[in-house]
Design an enzyme around this catalytic site. Sequence first.
Site, PDB file in Angstrom:
ATOM      1  N   ASP A 228       1.010  -1.322  -0.082  1.00 16.22           N
ATOM      2  CA  ASP A 228      -0.159   0.102  -0.026  1.00 16.22           C
ATOM      3  C   ASP A 228       0.907   1.534   0.036  1.00 16.22           C
ATOM      4  O   ASP A 228       2.027   1.315   0.459  1.00 16.22           O
ATOM      5  CB  ASP A 228      -0.875  -0.138   1.350  1.00 16.22           C
ATOM      6  CG  ASP A 228      -1.732  -1.125   1.416  1.00 16.22           C
ATOM      7  OD1 ASP A 228      -2.166  -1.876   0.377  1.00 16.22           O
ATOM      8  OD2 ASP A 228      -2.176  -1.632   2.415  1.00 16.22           O
ATOM      9  N   ASP A 268      -1.555  -2.240  -4.566  1.00 18.22           N
ATOM     10  CA  ASP A 268      -2.662  -2.755  -3.677  1.00 18.22           C
ATOM     11  C   ASP A 268      -3.379  -1.557  -3.237  1.00 18.22           C
ATOM     12  O   ASP A 268      -3.958  -0.841  -4.028  1.00 18.22           O
ATOM     13  CB  ASP A 268      -2.126  -3.700  -2.495  1.00 18.22           C
ATOM     14  CG  ASP A 268      -3.219  -4.421  -1.975  1.00 18.22           C
ATOM     15  OD1 ASP A 268      -4.300  -4.456  -2.274  1.00 18.22           O
ATOM     16  OD2 ASP A 268      -2.968  -4.634  -0.715  1.00 18.22           O
ATOM     17  N   ASP A 272      -4.692   2.165   3.808  1.00 19.91           N
ATOM     18  CA  ASP A 272      -5.497   1.170   4.598  1.00 19.91           C
ATOM     19  C   ASP A 272      -5.273   1.490   5.956  1.00 19.91           C
ATOM     20  O   ASP A 272      -4.112   1.789   6.537  1.00 19.91           O
ATOM     21  CB  ASP A 272      -4.882  -0.347   4.147  1.00 19.91           C
ATOM     22  CG  ASP A 272      -5.436  -0.859   2.598  1.00 19.91           C
ATOM     23  OD1 ASP A 272      -6.084   0.071   2.089  1.00 19.91           O
ATOM     24  OD2 ASP A 272      -5.238  -1.672   2.214  1.00 19.91           O
ATOM     25  N   ARG A 325     -13.460   0.992  -3.185  1.00 24.51           N
ATOM     26  CA  ARG A 325     -13.154   0.792  -1.821  1.00 24.51           C
ATOM     27  C   ARG A 325     -12.702   2.424  -1.403  1.00 24.51           C
ATOM     28  O   ARG A 325     -11.600   2.778  -0.767  1.00 24.51           O
ATOM     29  CB  ARG A 325     -11.684   0.198  -1.317  1.00 24.51           C
ATOM     30  CG  ARG A 325     -12.032  -1.346  -1.607  1.00 24.51           C
ATOM     31  CD  ARG A 325     -10.369  -1.880  -1.450  1.00 24.51           C
ATOM     32  NE  ARG A 325     -10.651  -3.432  -1.655  1.00 24.51           N
ATOM     33  CZ  ARG A 325      -9.696  -4.239  -1.371  1.00 24.51           C
ATOM     34  NH1 ARG A 325      -8.527  -3.796  -0.852  1.00 24.51           N
ATOM     35  NH2 ARG A 325      -9.878  -5.562  -1.604  1.00 24.51           N
TER      36      ARG A 325
END
Length: 456
Positions: A228, A268, A272, A325
Amino acid sequence: MRKKMPKAPVSVAAAIAISLLASPAQSFASPAPPADPTAQTARQPLERQVLAANDGWASLEAGTTGGSAAMEERIYDVSSRTELLVALASGAEPKIIRVHGDIAANTTPDGLPISCEDYAAGTGFSLSQYLYDFDPARYGTAKAPAGPQESARRLAATRQAATIRWDIPSNTTIVGAGPDSSITGAALRINAARNVIFRNLTVRDAADCFPSWDPTDGATGNWNSEYDLLQIINGSQHVWVDHSHFTDAPNLDTAQPSYFGRPYQVHDGAVDVTNGSDLVTMSYNRFSDHDKLLLIGSTDSTSRGDAGKLRVTIHHNVFENVGQRAPRVRFGQVDVYNNHFITSSTSAVPYGYTLGAGVESHLHAEANAFTLPAGIPLGSLIGYFKGKVITTSGNTVNGKIVDLRAAYNAAAPVEKQLEADDTWAPVLRTQVNAAQAVPALLANATGPVFTAGDAH
């Protein structure tokens, strides 16, 4: 006199080893907040500013002050990977790190570029051999890859991870010294840390050189990447991410090849928040040209400590040409207000959904603006991931108020209907603007805009 990081070469191994010295107990020691954060922020230069009172979940309790209390000798000006690693490894006492120019992660301590081929050298890994060995027509689809090529892939991946994965410790403010400050190719982490401010930086292209193939992932298998742009993990708390830009550009996943009929995805997440982390505010950021944006919650299981945590506020951000997302939530109480979600008809990133309702999620989406091309159904703005409830109020699509939950339910089967969430209501907010005003309000207000040393 501000501390300028030394130019003396530092080996990769030594720099990484130094970064592991701070124990978890040290990393959770937080300084006392100033008496009046709002007043102080208004008159302090960028690197001394703290999160204002009532500005999202990160303002709860003692608030988020980062390294604002740093002594003069703990202000670091960095312009290379080596300098930044040394600054990050300098312990959990309050520190300020100012990033000048672009810092490239895939480089040697002397600044020479490291390629994917360099990481793979001597490991025995060959992508062509890997594709031959694990071709589903030959290997099957019932088990994960195992054997010499998978072992070699893992070894090469470990080399890259040791080079690009950098942890930001507790009580740190890291800021771009100017609006052009950036970090390229790094997998940044706030890992078991507390009280971190991350502002005024562009973070781009944390590309995984060695994605793994999993034939058991989904109906047809998938390529999975590791990194990430910024992870907030392992119980980290009190994090403010502000006026930054997160993007894959110019190395988009859509430019990658397909293998086994699936995209060879090298990126990715963007930011997060997982593994029991809590009390995070994301404000005035820009997210662009990226597929999987904000995953909040680790798994559908409670084994990662997410239940009762994952309280996140996402306000006044721009999401431009992103896939999914934004955010996807499990377990957490997540307040999403006054954001602008833009999808253009020419977006290189395929649109999936925006708000993901996962297991035990409590997502409150209010007064957001969606600018969409024709062809994206209103019911697709919400994605179902075993959630039960969601709150949506005062949101607009192309300037018109739309009940997003009603639009979703009208298109969803009975077993995937979402009820209104009456379990909580956000209170830690700055001014909430009408959704119709949000596009103009944020047109030139997100992403890196400041110069360190200036008061704003």
